[in-house]
Design a protein around this motif. Sequence first.
Motif, PDB file in Angstrom:
ATOM      1  N   VAL A 114       0.858  -1.195   0.000  1.00  0.00           N
ATOM      2  CA  VAL A 114       0.000   0.000   0.000  1.00  0.00           C
ATOM      3  C   VAL A 114       0.889   1.238   0.000  1.00  0.00           C
ATOM      4  CG1 VAL A 114      -1.834   1.278   1.183  1.00  0.00           C
ATOM      5  CG2 VAL A 114      -1.795  -1.220   1.293  1.00  0.00           C
ATOM      6  N   LEU A 115       0.739   2.051  -1.031  1.00  0.00           N
ATOM      7  CA  LEU A 115       1.488   3.309  -1.112  1.00  0.00           C
ATOM      8  C   LEU A 115       0.769   4.349  -0.270  1.00  0.00           C
ATOM      9  CD1 LEU A 115       3.698   5.124  -2.553  1.00  0.00           C
ATOM     10  CD2 LEU A 115       1.931   5.616  -4.238  1.00  0.00           C
ATOM     11  N   GLU A 116       1.510   5.019   0.610  1.00  0.00           N
ATOM     12  CA  GLU A 116       0.930   6.076   1.444  1.00  0.00           C
ATOM     13  C   GLU A 116       1.615   7.384   1.096  1.00  0.00           C
ATOM     14  OE1 GLU A 116       1.004   3.077   5.267  1.00  0.00           O
ATOM     15  OE2 GLU A 116       1.114   5.234   5.640  1.00  0.00           O
ATOM     16  N   LEU A 117       0.826   8.359   0.695  1.00  0.00           N
ATOM     17  CA  LEU A 117       1.374   9.656   0.324  1.00  0.00           C
ATOM     18  C   LEU A 117       0.827  10.722   1.246  1.00  0.00           C
ATOM     19  CD1 LEU A 117       1.130  10.092  -3.549  1.00  0.00           C
ATOM     20  CD2 LEU A 117       3.165   9.827  -2.167  1.00  0.00           C
ATOM     21  N   SER A 118       1.715  11.607   1.666  1.00  0.00           N
ATOM     22  CA  SER A 118       1.293  12.751   2.448  1.00  0.00           C
ATOM     23  C   SER A 118       1.685  13.999   1.660  1.00  0.00           C
ATOM     24  CB  SER A 118       1.995  12.704   3.813  1.00  0.00           C
ATOM     25  OG  SER A 118       1.945  13.964   4.417  1.00  0.00           O
ATOM     26  N   LEU A 119       0.683  14.802   1.317  1.00  0.00           N
ATOM     27  CA  LEU A 119       0.914  15.992   0.487  1.00  0.00           C
ATOM     28  C   LEU A 119       0.521  17.224   1.294  1.00  0.00           C
ATOM     29  CD1 LEU A 119      -1.045  14.276  -2.350  1.00  0.00           C
ATOM     30  CD2 LEU A 119       1.336  14.836  -2.675  1.00  0.00           C
ATOM     31  N   PRO A 120       1.488  17.827   1.999  1.00  0.00           N
ATOM     32  CA  PRO A 120       1.139  18.963   2.862  1.00  0.00           C
ATOM     33  C   PRO A 120       0.809  20.215   2.039  1.00  0.00           C
ATOM     34  CG  PRO A 120       3.377  18.138   3.312  1.00  0.00           C
ATOM     35  CD  PRO A 120       2.929  17.536   2.023  1.00  0.00           C
ATOM     36  N   LYS A 121      -0.196  20.932   2.504  1.00  0.00           N
ATOM     37  CA  LYS A 121      -0.543  22.185   1.818  1.00  0.00           C
ATOM     38  C   LYS A 121       0.528  23.229   2.084  1.00  0.00           C
ATOM     39  CE  LYS A 121      -5.525  21.638   2.019  1.00  0.00           C
ATOM     40  NZ  LYS A 121      -6.759  22.021   2.702  1.00  0.00           N
ATOM     41  N   ALA A 122       0.733  24.076   1.103  1.00  0.00           N
ATOM     42  CA  ALA A 122       1.670  25.187   1.282  1.00  0.00           C
ATOM     43  C   ALA A 122       1.112  26.102   2.370  1.00  0.00           C
ATOM     44  CB  ALA A 122       1.834  25.944  -0.028  1.00  0.00           C
ATOM     45  N   GLU A 123       1.993  26.769   3.077  1.00  0.00           N
ATOM     46  CA  GLU A 123       1.597  27.596   4.229  1.00  0.00           C
ATOM     47  C   GLU A 123       0.486  28.581   3.867  1.00  0.00           C
ATOM     48  OE1 GLU A 123       1.373  27.849   7.878  1.00  0.00           O
ATOM     49  OE2 GLU A 123       3.043  26.633   7.165  1.00  0.00           O
ATOM     50  N   ARG A 124       0.592  29.186   2.687  1.00  0.00           N
ATOM     51  CA  ARG A 124      -0.386  30.219   2.304  1.00  0.00           C
ATOM     52  C   ARG A 124      -1.771  29.631   1.990  1.00  0.00           C
ATOM     53  NH1 ARG A 124       3.340  29.621  -1.548  1.00  0.00           N
ATOM     54  NH2 ARG A 124       2.714  28.894  -3.620  1.00  0.00           N
ATOM     55  N   ALA A 125      -1.819  28.306   1.772  1.00  0.00           N
ATOM     56  CA  ALA A 125      -3.099  27.689   1.421  1.00  0.00           C
ATOM     57  C   ALA A 125      -3.863  27.205   2.656  1.00  0.00           C
ATOM     58  CB  ALA A 125      -2.864  26.515   0.477  1.00  0.00           C
ATOM     59  N   ARG A 126      -3.199  27.234   3.807  1.00  0.00           N
ATOM     60  CA  ARG A 126      -3.854  26.742   5.023  1.00  0.00           C
ATOM     61  C   ARG A 126      -4.803  27.798   5.582  1.00  0.00           C
ATOM     62  NH1 ARG A 126       0.567  23.498   8.622  1.00  0.00           N
ATOM     63  NH2 ARG A 126       1.627  22.507   6.880  1.00  0.00           N
ATOM     64  N   PRO A 127      -5.868  27.338   6.205  1.00  0.00           N
ATOM     65  CA  PRO A 127      -6.771  28.327   6.799  1.00  0.00           C
ATOM     66  C   PRO A 127      -6.108  29.023   7.988  1.00  0.00           C
ATOM     67  CG  PRO A 127      -7.469  26.086   7.320  1.00  0.00           C
ATOM     68  CD  PRO A 127      -6.315  25.971   6.386  1.00  0.00           C
ATOM     69  N   HIS A 128      -6.294  30.307   8.065  1.00  0.00           N
ATOM     70  CA  HIS A 128      -5.714  31.057   9.182  1.00  0.00           C
ATOM     71  C   HIS A 128      -6.814  31.586  10.069  1.00  0.00           C
ATOM     72  CE1 HIS A 128      -1.433  31.217   8.289  1.00  0.00           C
ATOM     73  NE2 HIS A 128      -1.781  31.150   7.023  1.00  0.00           N
ATOM     74  N   ARG A 129      -6.602  31.414  11.322  1.00  0.00           N
ATOM     75  CA  ARG A 129      -7.556  31.957  12.268  1.00  0.00           C
ATOM     76  C   ARG A 129      -7.114  33.362  12.588  1.00  0.00           C
ATOM     77  NH1 ARG A 129     -10.948  30.303  16.927  1.00  0.00           N
ATOM     78  NH2 ARG A 129     -10.466  31.927  18.436  1.00  0.00           N
TER      79      ARG A 129
END
Lengths: 136, 62
Positions: free
Chosen positions: A115-130
């Motif tokens: 099973v291939l497991e991939l983790s693709l983190p969002k770029a900092e600017r794409a993350r929701p900011h509170r």
Amino acid sequence: MAPLEIETHEKQEVQNQDKGREQTRPGRYFHPDVDICESEDGLRLWADMPGVDEKDVEVTLKDGMLTIEGVVSTDLYRNLRPVYTEYNVGNYYRQFAVNEDIDAHRIEARIRNGVLELSLPKAERARPHRIEIKAG
Amino acid sequence: MTGDGQGYHRRERAQGEFTRSLQLPDDFDLTKAEANYSKGMLTVRVPKREEAKPRPISVQSK
């Protein structure tokens, strides 16, 4: 306890006319089944690629297109005469358009038990900011 | 574990237990069967019984 009734479906073979498909190696190719889920931090993908070794899997992200390819070794089947074939031995190939803004340098990939497991983190600017609200 | 409580874009992979039974002809010796699980693939080897293997018959000429 009675075993669960498992739904089975045939592996879907990659057709040569598939858009963007480049035949780099001989042999049959199948679409691996995948789970993809999204969280605030990024995307995670699991792909069923039984028979694929970590050295024979290739993951690329280019121009918003994620490509996964896995090659199986056919050494196990050399000199064997098929009597019944249902599983269909072959390589794996699949592409996905990724709309999210992914930080390509932090992509992680591993393969465990086929099973291939991939983790693709969002770029900092794409993350929701509170946004902190100040009183006063 | 496959990310519980997160938003799924696709969910295609089979979850659960797997079971399958096959009937083999008498030619095979199940007491000598070997099983191996590697890279998500189960391989079972069942040897043929000695008496079921083809035996060359020497032809004598007179």
